[in-house]
Design an enzyme around this catalytic site. Structure first.
Site, mmCIF file in Angstrom:
data_model
loop_
_atom_site.group_PDB
_atom_site.id
_atom_site.type_symbol
_atom_site.label_atom_id
_atom_site.label_comp_id
_atom_site.label_asym_id
_atom_site.label_seq_id
_atom_site.Cartn_x
_atom_site.Cartn_y
_atom_site.Cartn_z
ATOM 1 C CE1 TYR A 60 -2.964 3.497 10.091
ATOM 2 C CE2 TYR A 60 -2.320 1.305 10.786
ATOM 3 C CZ TYR A 60 -2.039 2.486 10.135
ATOM 4 O OH TYR A 60 -0.822 2.642 9.506
ATOM 5 C CG PHE A 212 0.534 2.379 0.321
ATOM 6 C CD1 PHE A 212 -0.596 2.036 1.035
ATOM 7 C CD2 PHE A 212 0.760 3.737 0.067
ATOM 8 C CE1 PHE A 212 -1.481 2.997 1.506
ATOM 9 C CE2 PHE A 212 -0.123 4.708 0.522
ATOM 10 C CZ PHE A 212 -1.240 4.343 1.246
ATOM 11 N N PRO A 213 2.580 -2.180 0.494
ATOM 12 C CG PRO A 213 2.399 -4.084 1.820
ATOM 13 C CD PRO A 213 2.189 -2.605 1.857
ATOM 14 C CG LEU A 214 -0.252 -6.167 -1.273
ATOM 15 C CD1 LEU A 214 -1.485 -6.882 -0.725
ATOM 16 C CD2 LEU A 214 0.606 -7.121 -2.096
ATOM 17 N N GLY A 215 0.581 -1.752 -3.192
ATOM 18 C CA GLY A 215 0.106 -0.554 -3.875
ATOM 19 C C GLY A 215 -0.885 0.232 -3.041
ATOM 20 N N GLY A 216 -1.508 -0.461 -2.099
ATOM 21 C CA GLY A 216 -2.354 0.209 -1.113
ATOM 22 C C GLY A 216 -3.554 0.955 -1.670
ATOM 23 N N PRO A 220 -2.119 1.550 -7.242
ATOM 24 C CG PRO A 220 -4.381 1.175 -7.558
ATOM 25 C CD PRO A 220 -3.338 2.239 -7.633
HETATM 26 N N1 LIG Z 1 3.279 4.611 7.900
HETATM 27 C C1 LIG Z 1 2.322 4.971 7.091
HETATM 28 O O1 LIG Z 1 2.165 6.131 6.754
HETATM 29 C C2 LIG Z 1 1.389 3.927 6.561
HETATM 30 C C3 LIG Z 1 0.510 4.263 5.505
HETATM 31 C C4 LIG Z 1 -0.298 3.258 5.009
HETATM 32 C C5 LIG Z 1 -0.250 1.982 5.542
HETATM 33 N N2 LIG Z 1 0.585 1.696 6.581
HETATM 34 C C6 LIG Z 1 0.698 0.324 7.130
HETATM 35 O O2 LIG Z 1 1.095 -0.536 6.059
HETATM 36 C C7 LIG Z 1 0.173 -1.618 5.979
HETATM 37 C C8 LIG Z 1 0.065 -2.078 4.550
HETATM 38 O O3 LIG Z 1 -0.456 -1.024 3.741
HETATM 39 P P1 LIG Z 1 -1.955 -1.046 3.191
HETATM 40 O O4 LIG Z 1 -2.784 -1.984 3.988
HETATM 41 O O5 LIG Z 1 -2.408 0.347 3.099
HETATM 42 O O6 LIG Z 1 -1.789 -1.442 1.706
HETATM 43 P P2 LIG Z 1 -1.449 -2.782 0.929
HETATM 44 O O7 LIG Z 1 -1.086 -3.885 1.849
HETATM 45 O O8 LIG Z 1 -0.525 -2.358 -0.137
HETATM 46 O O9 LIG Z 1 -2.818 -3.099 0.231
HETATM 47 C C9 LIG Z 1 -4.011 -3.242 0.933
HETATM 48 C C10 LIG Z 1 -5.118 -3.174 -0.092
HETATM 49 O O10 LIG Z 1 -4.992 -4.281 -0.986
HETATM 50 C C11 LIG Z 1 -6.091 -5.149 -0.833
HETATM 51 N N3 LIG Z 1 -5.549 -6.505 -0.780
HETATM 52 C C12 LIG Z 1 -4.874 -7.110 0.239
HETATM 53 N N4 LIG Z 1 -4.502 -8.351 -0.126
HETATM 54 C C13 LIG Z 1 -4.936 -8.527 -1.401
HETATM 55 C C14 LIG Z 1 -4.859 -9.596 -2.306
HETATM 56 N N5 LIG Z 1 -4.248 -10.736 -1.988
HETATM 57 N N6 LIG Z 1 -5.432 -9.443 -3.532
HETATM 58 C C15 LIG Z 1 -6.038 -8.288 -3.874
HETATM 59 N N7 LIG Z 1 -6.155 -7.234 -3.044
HETATM 60 C C16 LIG Z 1 -5.593 -7.348 -1.819
HETATM 61 C C17 LIG Z 1 -6.777 -4.766 0.443
HETATM 62 O O11 LIG Z 1 -8.155 -4.983 0.343
HETATM 63 P P3 LIG Z 1 -8.897 -6.026 1.332
HETATM 64 O O12 LIG Z 1 -8.767 -5.459 2.702
HETATM 65 O O13 LIG Z 1 -10.290 -6.061 0.843
HETATM 66 O O14 LIG Z 1 -8.163 -7.328 1.176
HETATM 67 C C18 LIG Z 1 -6.468 -3.274 0.524
HETATM 68 O O15 LIG Z 1 -7.352 -2.552 -0.278
HETATM 69 C C19 LIG Z 1 -1.112 -1.043 6.558
HETATM 70 O O16 LIG Z 1 -2.034 -2.059 6.921
HETATM 71 C C20 LIG Z 1 -0.576 -0.234 7.698
HETATM 72 O O17 LIG Z 1 -0.325 -1.087 8.814
HETATM 73 C C21 LIG Z 1 1.411 2.664 7.074
#
Ligand SMILES: NC(=O)c1ccc[n+]([C@@H]2O[C@H](COP(=O)([O-])OP(=O)(O)OC[C@H]3O[C@@H](n4cnc5c(N)ncnc54)[C@H](OP(=O)(O)O)[C@@H]3O)[C@@H](O)[C@H]2O)c1
Length: 285
Positions: A60, A212-216, A220
């Site tokens: 990352y 992708f708990p928020l759609g990532g 989305p």
């Molecule tokens: N194992 C795997 O293959 C894998 C793949 C992907 C991710 N991950 C892990 O899973 C974690 C979570 O996934 P993720 O970060 O990709 O996706 P996520 O938590 O689903 O969503 C993050 C996205 O949503 C936005 N966001 C966050 N909080 C928000 C809110 N309250 N309102 C509106 N938008 C919001 C963020 O933008 P801002 O930053 O601008 O808030 C970012 O664009 C990652 O951080 C990583 O540690 C693992």
């Protein structure tokens, strides 16, 4: 509502609402690097708000801003209750994106990169992340790679093992080699394809950690589909999506990712939302 704790690997208690570090170095897959000072502030605030489980990876990183280094700068010396989970497997191509998978011979070096960059002698939880892309590589054996991580665990470099981007066959293959403490797959209120795998994890005492708990940004979350529930609770779509995950199973550990202090506050406040049975029916699953 306090969603309580989960005992990772049967030994490490963590609050079920944690933090994902992938968005600290860059906000989107194509985006520029983010300001490291903000990333450090987000991490410190996350811990103040009760986060004791941070999900990261050495890969990352964007243009010199790296999640592991931000974590170390923000939080070392680490509190004894902080659990840092990392993952190995994908190798970055020259464009900075994961392009191929590390073979067994590369895994020790990747684990050592994480030990060094986080500044620890032992990693709490290391996932073998399979596949270079977001699709689960069905039919691909993880045995040779998981055996290497199991040996590193025996050596004392890793406390618990996990697997990521996997199906039920991968889970069975891994469990035949060593205990699996956590499974990390894509999953959210509008992406419930892994419900059976989640149930299997719950029954086996394995944490299910949705990425992708928020759609990532990948698929989305559609806030209009959740409007009835968000208005009932006076909450945002992100908050309801997280509350839904936490309500879905006591084995779910949420790791929402953000590089924004405002989004962090919003996401952590989702722990107070207590969804009703009616809400869960409305949201499906
Ligand atoms: N194992 C795997 O293959 C894998 C793949 C992907 C991710 N991950 C892990 O899973 C974690 C979570 O996934 P993720 O970060 O990709 O996706 P996520 O938590 O689903 O969503 C993050 C996205 O949503 C936005 N966001 C966050 N909080 C928000 C809110 N309250 N309102 C509106 N938008 C919001 C963020 O933008 P801002 O930053 O601008 O808030 C970012 O664009 C990652 O951080 C990583 O540690 C693992």
């Amino acid at each position: 509502m306090d969603h309580g704790q989960f005992l990772l690997g049967g030994t490490l208690p963590v609050n079920r609402l944690g933090f994902g570090a992938m968005r600290l170095p860059t906000g989107s897959f194509q985006g520029p690097a983010r300001d490291p000072k903000t990333g450090i502030a987000v991490l410190r605030r996350a811990v103040e708000l009760g986060v004791d489980h941070i999900d990261t990876a050495w890969f990352y990183r964007r243009d010199g801003v790296a999640a592991n280094e931000l974590i170390r700068e923000a939080l070392a010396p680490y509190g004894t209750d902080l659990v840092i989970a990392t993952k190995v497997g994908p190798l970055l191509g020259p464009d900075g994106f994961p392009r191929e998978e590390a073979g067994p011979d590369r895994l020790r070096g990747l684990v050592e990169d994480n030990l060094r960059s986080l500044g620890v002698d032992r990693l709490d939880l290391v996932y073998l992340r399979v596949g270079a892309a977001l699709t689960v590589p069905t039919g691909e054996s993880l045995a040779a790679r998981f055996e290497v991580l199991a040996a590193l665990r025996e050596e004392g470099l890793i406390r618990h093992l996990g697997i990521s981007n996997v199906d039920a066959a991968h889970l069975a293959e891994a469990r035949a080699i060593a205990p699996v403490a956590a499974v990390q797959n894509s999953f959210h209120v509008q992406d419930q394809g892994d419900l059976d795998l989640l149930t299997e994890c719950e029954e086996a005492g394995i944490a299910f950690v949705p990425y992708f708990p928020l759609g990532g940004g990948h698929r989305p979350i559609d806030a209009t589909l959740m409007a009835e529930v968000t208005s009932r609770h006076g909450a945002t779509a992100a908050q309801v999506a997280l509350a839904w995950l936490l309500a879905r199973s006591p084995s779910v550990l949420a790791i929402p990712g953000t590089g924004s202090l405002d989004h962090l506050e919003e996401n952590m406040a989702s722990g107070r939302i207590d969804l009703t049975p009616q809400d869960l029916i409305t949201l499906g699953g």
